[in-house]
Each structure stands twice: as C-alpha cells, then as structure tokens.
Write an enzyme that holds these catalytic residues in place. Structure first.
Site, PDB file in Angstrom:
ATOM      1  N   CYS A  18       0.802  -1.221   0.000  1.00  0.00           N
ATOM      2  CA  CYS A  18       0.000   0.000   0.000  1.00  0.00           C
ATOM      3  C   CYS A  18       0.834   1.270   0.000  1.00  0.00           C
ATOM      4  O   CYS A  18       2.039   1.238   0.212  1.00  0.00           O
ATOM      5  CB  CYS A  18      -0.895   0.047   1.245  1.00  0.00           C
ATOM      6  N   GLY A  46       0.079   0.662  -5.160  1.00  0.00           N
ATOM      7  CA  GLY A  46      -1.157  -0.108  -5.055  1.00  0.00           C
ATOM      8  C   GLY A  46      -2.156   0.358  -6.091  1.00  0.00           C
ATOM      9  O   GLY A  46      -2.419   1.550  -6.184  1.00  0.00           O
ATOM     10  N   ASN A 124       0.126   0.572   5.736  1.00  0.00           N
ATOM     11  CA  ASN A 124       1.002  -0.084   4.764  1.00  0.00           C
ATOM     12  C   ASN A 124       1.834  -1.107   5.512  1.00  0.00           C
ATOM     13  O   ASN A 124       2.511  -0.769   6.488  1.00  0.00           O
ATOM     14  CB  ASN A 124       1.926   0.957   4.095  1.00  0.00           C
ATOM     15  N   GLY A 125       1.794  -2.354   5.058  1.00  0.00           N
ATOM     16  CA  GLY A 125       2.586  -3.389   5.720  1.00  0.00           C
ATOM     17  C   GLY A 125       1.783  -4.649   5.943  1.00  0.00           C
ATOM     18  O   GLY A 125       0.657  -4.796   5.471  1.00  0.00           O
ATOM     19  N   CYS A 262      13.032  -2.768   4.317  1.00  0.00           N
ATOM     20  CA  CYS A 262      12.853  -3.656   3.169  1.00  0.00           C
ATOM     21  C   CYS A 262      13.735  -3.171   2.026  1.00  0.00           C
ATOM     22  O   CYS A 262      13.556  -2.064   1.509  1.00  0.00           O
ATOM     23  CB  CYS A 262      11.395  -3.678   2.742  1.00  0.00           C
ATOM     24  N   TYR A 268      12.992  -1.908  -6.174  1.00  0.00           N
ATOM     25  CA  TYR A 268      11.838  -1.973  -7.069  1.00  0.00           C
ATOM     26  C   TYR A 268      10.626  -1.138  -6.663  1.00  0.00           C
ATOM     27  O   TYR A 268      10.052  -0.429  -7.489  1.00  0.00           O
ATOM     28  CB  TYR A 268      11.416  -3.441  -7.208  1.00  0.00           C
ATOM     29  N   SER A 309      11.634  -0.332 -13.376  1.00  0.00           N
ATOM     30  CA  SER A 309      12.677  -0.406 -12.351  1.00  0.00           C
ATOM     31  C   SER A 309      13.991  -0.964 -12.869  1.00  0.00           C
ATOM     32  O   SER A 309      15.036  -0.779 -12.245  1.00  0.00           O
ATOM     33  CB  SER A 309      12.191  -1.231 -11.152  1.00  0.00           C
ATOM     34  N   ASP A 371      16.856  -6.726 -15.264  1.00  0.00           N
ATOM     35  CA  ASP A 371      15.563  -6.687 -14.576  1.00  0.00           C
ATOM     36  C   ASP A 371      15.814  -6.666 -13.075  1.00  0.00           C
ATOM     37  O   ASP A 371      16.922  -6.987 -12.619  1.00  0.00           O
ATOM     38  CB  ASP A 371      14.713  -7.894 -14.978  1.00  0.00           C
ATOM     39  N   CYS A 408       8.271 -13.860   1.959  1.00  0.00           N
ATOM     40  CA  CYS A 408       8.250 -12.661   2.809  1.00  0.00           C
ATOM     41  C   CYS A 408       6.926 -12.621   3.561  1.00  0.00           C
ATOM     42  O   CYS A 408       5.872 -12.887   2.975  1.00  0.00           O
ATOM     43  CB  CYS A 408       8.399 -11.399   1.956  1.00  0.00           C
ATOM     44  N   CYS A 457      16.509  -5.562   5.707  1.00  0.00           N
ATOM     45  CA  CYS A 457      16.016  -6.931   5.824  1.00  0.00           C
ATOM     46  C   CYS A 457      16.417  -7.703   4.574  1.00  0.00           C
ATOM     47  O   CYS A 457      16.153  -7.261   3.459  1.00  0.00           O
ATOM     48  CB  CYS A 457      14.489  -6.940   5.983  1.00  0.00           C
TER      49      CYS A 457
END
Length: 480
Positions: A18, A46, A124-125, A262, A268, A309, A371, A408, A457
């Site tokens: 999100c 999102g 978000n999460g 993260c 990305y 990306s 990529d 994840c 992470c």
C-alpha cells in the site's frame, strides 16, 4: 479473476501492499484534492483500490466524510466526489492486497466510530500476529467488517484509547502489540498521527507546505503536492501533528543495528525520484547496475532495462561497462498491474500487452537485459523469447537483486519456496529455464553498499528474518 490469473497478468512481478498519505491544514483549507494528488503520486504502490477520509477540526467532533472504491485513483474519484469532501484534516490510501481479498470492503482508509469519537486509519505493511490479535478481539465480542489486518490495528487502537489519556498514547500502546511491518497514518478529530514499526520495514516521511503538515509513504508524494520534505519518521517512532506542531514518541525505537528496512523499496517498489531514510532510490539502482557490471561482466553490444525499475540499473551497468545503453521495450502506460483477461485460454500474451520490443534496437545485437528480480520465471522466459524473436543474437540476463529463496511475511508477496524459480535450482538451471545465454544476480554482499549501509532486511534471500517468522504461512488466512 483467480489468484493464478492475477499473478500471470501482473507479469510475475512483486507487489507492495500500500501507499498512505495524510495532511492537516492549520489554516482550515479543504484537503481532499491534495490527498488525491498525493495518492496519484503513490499509485505505483497499489492499484487495486483507493480511498480518502476527511474531517473538519472546527466542526462537529467526529464527523468524517469518506469515499473509496476499486480501481485507480483517477477512476474512483472525480471533481464532484472530491468537492463533496469538506475538511482540513484527512488521510488517504492506495492498496494492493497481499493479505485479505481484493474487495471494496477491504479498501482503506478504515473509519471507526467508537465511544471516544472517530478514527480513520491507513496502513502499509503486513502483521505476522494478526490472527492472534484478531481472535483476542473476536472472543470479546468484536465483529469484523473486513478480512485485512488493518482493521485489527484500528480496533486495538480504539480499545487502548479507552484507557489512554490521548489518541497518540493509544496508538503507541497498540503498536507495542503489533508484530510485523506497519507504517500508519491515523486521523483523530483534532490530530494527525503517524507511526512506523520498530524495524522500519516500510517508509514514512513528513512534509510541510505553507501552514499544512503531511505524512506520506514516499517523498515523491510530497513533491507532487508542492510540499517541502521535513524528515523521515524514525523506525519505532510515533509522531503527532497538532496546532502546536510535531510531537515525537520514540519509546518503541530499537537500537539502530536492529532496524531492518525492506531492501526492495530501493530495488523496485519506490518511485526512482523518492528518497527513503536519506538515500536516493535512483542512486541505489544505478549502484546496483554498476555492481552487476563489476561482478558479472559479459561482452555485448547493448544494455537494456525491463521497464521501469530495470532502467536505472541498466544505465548503471552501461556506465560501468562502457557498453551502450539503449531502449528495447515499449511499455503500454495504460495497463495497470492487473487487467481484464477475457479468457484464461486467450492467445494474447499478457506480457505483450504490457511490453513490446523495438526490433530496430536489438536486431543482430548481443543484448544484456537488466531486470529487478525473477520470482517464478514465467515472465523472464517470455521476455527473453521476445528479444530473440526480434532478432537479438544473444540475450544475457542480469538481475539487480539476489535470488529469492524464502517467502516474505512483511508485506511483499513473495510466495512459498516451492513456487520460487531459484529454489532447488542452480544458476545454470535457472538460465536454461528462462532461455538466456547467461545469467547473473546481484551479489548479496552488495546490498548494504546499495543502501548506503542502512540496516536492511534480507530475509527473502537468506531465510534470516529480523524477527521470528510465523510457524505456518498465515498470509490470506482471513480470506480463506
């Protein structure tokens, strides 16, 4: 559309959960249109649903005007719906579901009315103890309207508010119960509150425009609405914005070495023009490309990126290797991360709907294709084939992240290990599956350099998570 179809149409890409945006205008101006443009800037985070909730701090306490729906920001809102939302404080949300069904009921912000007033929350999460917290509430009579963990957070804040002196104290007490990733923006009748989990998995920053303060997932949203970046919300910090200014509670903060952002925000998820915790996303991607050129060199005529990306990393590879950078793909900008596929047996490739190859660019050339990741591999083999069909004589694939070996649990939809192409396969095996002439991944030791030594992470690459993962994969349990 079932889950496998949705994954296919999403080009086998990772997704973030999100994007959140909040604003408090001390001059009393309506904020709905500003939230709209802030969400528009966060649309990449999102694309399934979105919503806005606003309130007048000078009006009847607890009266909230909200509107949400399925689809992109400019599909859900129009001038009429925005003009009807009067209020000088508000929160907004864009969603991609990693847990909980993709339905209007699960769209955010969530608006709660309870004995202390109202609460509007955008999250978000992903929590790893959501089921446990939900059961605790259900056994005391709570009735849930959604299948998302965000409602669990909202209920716990409301419950803590009954025994707390302030809304921000209730947020802090509820946050102490949460395990996992969360960046929250919360509107109470007279306050805008932001909270970030102690590991700092998801980004959150503060901005200011004239006499209005904002809290957003990324700095690009602040810049879009003409706001000046103030600072990032610290991992573990709860910030409260009122007429008196910004108050900070850092009692949940961990020692810096335990933080765990993260890394995929830099690889990305985030927009390249954003800065997260002081680090440029664009510069990180350029570095990743340079590292690939240093560690996985190959002779070729052209370096290209898979949009969007992969482009910056491809430029970095070109800069380091001296091999010309070019454009090989044309992307259809009008296709979201999901789109209607009339029949599962449809012959039109979902990859070709999103991407097409410029034959003039690649014909007769040895191409290095950059990529950001390979998840299942179903997209990579199609793109390699497209380059060959367009006349590329060699296709060398370079990936600006290490191989995924673990799922994840913190808001990125990396699936169970058995679905990951790198699980139980050698580099040569993967190269053969995707049909490339050679394959190279970013060295895992390069990640800290890429993020300018910020604590990150790496659980999806190593299986070593910053906190104990759930004993079973509970993602989507509420939906089931």
């Amino acid at each position: 559309m079932n889950d496998s179809e949705r994954k296919d149409t999403a080009l086998d890409k990772l997704h973030e959960e999100c994007g959140v945006f909040g604003i408090y205008d001390f001059d009393g101006n309506d904020v709905a249109s500003t939230i709209y443009y802030g969400l528009f800037a966060l649309q990449h985070r999102g694309q399934e649903s979105c919503g806005i909730a606003v309130s007048k701090t000078s009006g009847p306490k607890g009266k909230v005007s909200s509107y949400k729906g399925m689809g992109l920001v400019n599909e859900v809102f129009d001038e009429k719906s925005l003009e009807a939302m009067e209020g000088d404080i508000g929160v907004g949300h864009v969603r991609y579901s990693t847990a909980g069904a993709s339905t209007r009921e699960n769209a955010q912000p969530l608006v709660l009315s309870y004995v202390k007033g109202t609460l509007a929350l955008a999250h978000n999460g992903n929590l790893i103890n959501a089921c446990e917290l939900r059961k605790e509430l259900e056994y005391t009579g709570a009735i849930f309207q959604t299948t998302i963990d965000s409602e669990v957070i909202a209920y716990h804040i409301a419950r803590e508010r009954l025994v707390s002196k302030t809304a921000e104290e209730a947020v802090r007490r509820a946050a102490a119960k949460l395990k996992g990733a969360f960046s929250l923006v919360i509107m109470s009748p007279r306050k805008l509150i932001g909270a970030r989990d102690p590991f700092g998995f998801k980004p959150l920053c503060i901005g200011k425009r004239d006499n209005a303060y904002m809290i957003a997932s990324e700095t690009c949203a602040l810049e879009t609405v003409g706001a000046e970046y103030v600072r990032d919300v610290l991992p573990g910090e709860v910030v409260t914005i009122t007429q008196e200014g910004i108050a900070s509670d850092t009692s949940l903060c961990l020692p810096r070495e335990q933080e765990a952002r993260c890394i995929f925000e830099y690889i990305y998820f985030a927009r390249p023009d954003s800065h997260i915790d002081g680090v440029s996303v664009y510069a990180s991607r350029i570095k990743a490309g340079r590292f690939l050129a240093m560690d996985s060199p190959v002779e070729a005529d052209l370096v290209v990126g898979v949009p969007e990306s992969g482009n910056a990393a491809a430029l970095g590879y070109s800069m380091e290797s001296g091999i010309p950078y070019g454009t090989a793909f044309v992307k259809n900008g009008y296709v979201g991360r999901t789109f209607i596929k009339p029949k599962q047996s449809s012959r039109e490739s979902s990859v070709r709907v999103k991407l097409n190859v410029l034959e003039e660019s690649v014909r007769g050339k040895r191409v290095i294709m950059i990529d950001d990741s390979i998840v299942r591999g179903t997209t990579s083999d199609r793109i390699v084939r497209m380059l060959r069909d367009a006349g590329a004589t060699e296709v060398h694939v370079r990936i600006s992240s290490p191989p995924f070996l673990w799922p994840c649990y913190f808001g990125t939809d990396i699936p169970e290990r058995e679905q990951l192409i790198a699980y139980n396969r050698t580099l040569e095996d993967i190269c053969k599956v995707i049909g490339a002439d050679s394959l190279g991944y970013l060295d895992i030791e390069r990640l800290h350099e890429m993020a300018q030594e910020l604590p990150i992470c790496k659980g999806c690459f190593t299986g070593n998570y910053p906190m104990e993962p759930p004993t079973e994969d509970i993602r989507g349990d509420f939906e089931r």
